[in-house]
Design a protein around this motif. Structure first.
Motif, PDB file in Angstrom:
ATOM      1  N   TYR A 112       3.897   9.982  -9.566  1.00  0.00           N
ATOM      2  CA  TYR A 112       3.176  10.122 -10.922  1.00  0.00           C
ATOM      3  C   TYR A 112       2.344  11.342 -11.078  1.00  0.00           C
ATOM      4  O   TYR A 112       2.246  12.101 -11.874  1.00  0.00           O
ATOM      5  CB  TYR A 112       2.279   8.896 -11.201  1.00  0.00           C
ATOM      6  CG  TYR A 112       1.664   8.884 -12.881  1.00  0.00           C
ATOM      7  CD1 TYR A 112       2.491   8.596 -14.044  1.00  0.00           C
ATOM      8  CD2 TYR A 112       0.402   9.232 -12.990  1.00  0.00           C
ATOM      9  CE1 TYR A 112       2.115   8.579 -14.960  1.00  0.00           C
ATOM     10  CE2 TYR A 112      -0.102   9.328 -14.131  1.00  0.00           C
ATOM     11  CZ  TYR A 112       0.523   9.055 -15.234  1.00  0.00           C
ATOM     12  OH  TYR A 112       0.008   9.015 -16.314  1.00  0.00           O
ATOM     13  N   TRP A 113       1.517  11.622 -10.096  1.00  0.00           N
ATOM     14  CA  TRP A 113       0.561  12.803  -9.752  1.00  0.00           C
ATOM     15  C   TRP A 113       1.485  14.204 -10.010  1.00  0.00           C
ATOM     16  O   TRP A 113       1.366  15.090 -10.870  1.00  0.00           O
ATOM     17  CB  TRP A 113      -0.333  12.962  -8.539  1.00  0.00           C
ATOM     18  CG  TRP A 113      -1.179  13.896  -8.537  1.00  0.00           C
ATOM     19  CD1 TRP A 113      -2.251  14.178  -9.241  1.00  0.00           C
ATOM     20  CD2 TRP A 113      -0.895  15.171  -7.874  1.00  0.00           C
ATOM     21  NE1 TRP A 113      -2.643  15.472  -8.869  1.00  0.00           N
ATOM     22  CE2 TRP A 113      -2.099  16.212  -8.025  1.00  0.00           C
ATOM     23  CE3 TRP A 113       0.065  15.722  -6.939  1.00  0.00           C
ATOM     24  CZ2 TRP A 113      -1.902  17.491  -7.364  1.00  0.00           C
ATOM     25  CZ3 TRP A 113      -0.132  16.896  -6.276  1.00  0.00           C
ATOM     26  CH2 TRP A 113      -0.854  17.660  -6.457  1.00  0.00           C
ATOM     27  N   PHE A 114       2.444  14.190  -9.363  1.00  0.00           N
ATOM     28  CA  PHE A 114       3.496  15.423  -9.540  1.00  0.00           C
ATOM     29  C   PHE A 114       3.890  15.514 -10.822  1.00  0.00           C
ATOM     30  O   PHE A 114       4.258  16.810 -11.394  1.00  0.00           O
ATOM     31  CB  PHE A 114       4.412  15.419  -8.307  1.00  0.00           C
ATOM     32  CG  PHE A 114       4.330  15.912  -7.002  1.00  0.00           C
ATOM     33  CD1 PHE A 114       3.982  17.467  -7.003  1.00  0.00           C
ATOM     34  CD2 PHE A 114       4.132  15.133  -5.813  1.00  0.00           C
ATOM     35  CE1 PHE A 114       3.546  17.720  -5.624  1.00  0.00           C
ATOM     36  CE2 PHE A 114       3.629  15.587  -4.602  1.00  0.00           C
ATOM     37  CZ  PHE A 114       3.421  17.014  -4.838  1.00  0.00           C
ATOM     38  N   TYR A 115       4.593  14.458 -11.457  1.00  0.00           N
ATOM     39  CA  TYR A 115       5.223  14.273 -12.542  1.00  0.00           C
ATOM     40  C   TYR A 115       4.131  14.886 -13.815  1.00  0.00           C
ATOM     41  O   TYR A 115       4.498  15.559 -14.499  1.00  0.00           O
ATOM     42  CB  TYR A 115       5.619  12.970 -13.001  1.00  0.00           C
ATOM     43  CG  TYR A 115       6.101  12.825 -14.516  1.00  0.00           C
ATOM     44  CD1 TYR A 115       7.416  13.221 -14.872  1.00  0.00           C
ATOM     45  CD2 TYR A 115       5.326  11.943 -15.236  1.00  0.00           C
ATOM     46  CE1 TYR A 115       7.738  13.007 -15.991  1.00  0.00           C
ATOM     47  CE2 TYR A 115       5.948  12.058 -16.709  1.00  0.00           C
ATOM     48  CZ  TYR A 115       6.985  12.411 -17.100  1.00  0.00           C
ATOM     49  OH  TYR A 115       7.388  12.301 -18.248  1.00  0.00           O
ATOM     50  N   ARG A 116       2.997  14.453 -13.691  1.00  0.00           N
ATOM     51  CA  ARG A 116       1.946  14.980 -14.797  1.00  0.00           C
ATOM     52  C   ARG A 116       1.636  16.307 -14.592  1.00  0.00           C
ATOM     53  O   ARG A 116       1.532  17.111 -15.592  1.00  0.00           O
ATOM     54  CB  ARG A 116       0.736  13.869 -14.541  1.00  0.00           C
ATOM     55  CG  ARG A 116       0.849  12.471 -14.800  1.00  0.00           C
ATOM     56  CD  ARG A 116       1.046  12.447 -16.622  1.00  0.00           C
ATOM     57  NE  ARG A 116      -0.145  12.856 -17.052  1.00  0.00           N
ATOM     58  CZ  ARG A 116      -0.435  13.067 -18.314  1.00  0.00           C
ATOM     59  NH1 ARG A 116       0.842  12.961 -19.211  1.00  0.00           N
ATOM     60  NH2 ARG A 116      -1.632  13.586 -18.962  1.00  0.00           N
ATOM     61  N   VAL A 173       0.893  -1.276  -0.014  1.00  0.00           N
ATOM     62  CA  VAL A 173      -0.017   0.039  -0.072  1.00  0.00           C
ATOM     63  C   VAL A 173       0.860   1.295  -0.196  1.00  0.00           C
ATOM     64  O   VAL A 173       0.387   2.122  -0.662  1.00  0.00           O
ATOM     65  CB  VAL A 173      -0.859   0.005   1.022  1.00  0.00           C
ATOM     66  CG1 VAL A 173      -1.666   1.119   1.356  1.00  0.00           C
ATOM     67  CG2 VAL A 173      -1.981  -1.219   1.084  1.00  0.00           C
ATOM     68  N   PHE A 174       1.805   1.324   0.867  1.00  0.00           N
ATOM     69  CA  PHE A 174       2.770   2.570   0.724  1.00  0.00           C
ATOM     70  C   PHE A 174       3.349   2.685  -0.605  1.00  0.00           C
ATOM     71  O   PHE A 174       3.825   3.879  -1.002  1.00  0.00           O
ATOM     72  CB  PHE A 174       3.701   2.335   1.880  1.00  0.00           C
ATOM     73  CG  PHE A 174       3.241   2.848   3.494  1.00  0.00           C
ATOM     74  CD1 PHE A 174       2.597   3.931   3.505  1.00  0.00           C
ATOM     75  CD2 PHE A 174       3.333   1.722   4.392  1.00  0.00           C
ATOM     76  CE1 PHE A 174       1.995   3.983   4.895  1.00  0.00           C
ATOM     77  CE2 PHE A 174       3.155   2.234   5.618  1.00  0.00           C
ATOM     78  CZ  PHE A 174       2.234   3.166   5.905  1.00  0.00           C
ATOM     79  N   ALA A 208       1.858   6.684  -6.912  1.00  0.00           N
ATOM     80  CA  ALA A 208       0.537   7.444  -7.317  1.00  0.00           C
ATOM     81  C   ALA A 208       1.005   8.866  -7.100  1.00  0.00           C
ATOM     82  O   ALA A 208       0.587   9.915  -8.034  1.00  0.00           O
ATOM     83  CB  ALA A 208      -0.453   6.914  -6.722  1.00  0.00           C
ATOM     84  N   VAL A 209       1.495   9.315  -5.909  1.00  0.00           N
ATOM     85  CA  VAL A 209       1.916  10.810  -5.726  1.00  0.00           C
ATOM     86  C   VAL A 209       2.926  11.173  -6.660  1.00  0.00           C
ATOM     87  O   VAL A 209       2.929  12.318  -7.073  1.00  0.00           O
ATOM     88  CB  VAL A 209       2.384  10.790  -4.194  1.00  0.00           C
ATOM     89  CG1 VAL A 209       2.853  12.352  -3.999  1.00  0.00           C
ATOM     90  CG2 VAL A 209       0.955  10.591  -3.203  1.00  0.00           C
TER      91      VAL A 209
END
Length: 50
Positions: free
Chosen positions: A38-42, A28-29, A35-36
């Motif tokens: 990837y979100w910052f990258y995008r 989970v970690f 996910a975090v």
């Protein structure tokens, strides 16, 4: 506690002991960190192209 927690604070040792007992938490970690990231990258790349 296992030998991996020697020389750490009690709270840190409890944290690692919990992860050792519940390996699904590690998954989970890792997924949450990816996910975090990837979100910052995008977020950063999309704003550069506009």
């Amino acid at each position: 506690m296992g030998p991996y927690s020697r020389g750490t604070s009690h709270t840190t040792g409890v944290f690692f002991e919990t992860l050792y007992e519940q390996p699904l938490l590690i998954v989970v970690f890792v997924v949450a960190a990816l996910a975090v990231g990837y979100w910052f990258y995008r977020k950063n790349n999309v704003s550069k192209h506009d």
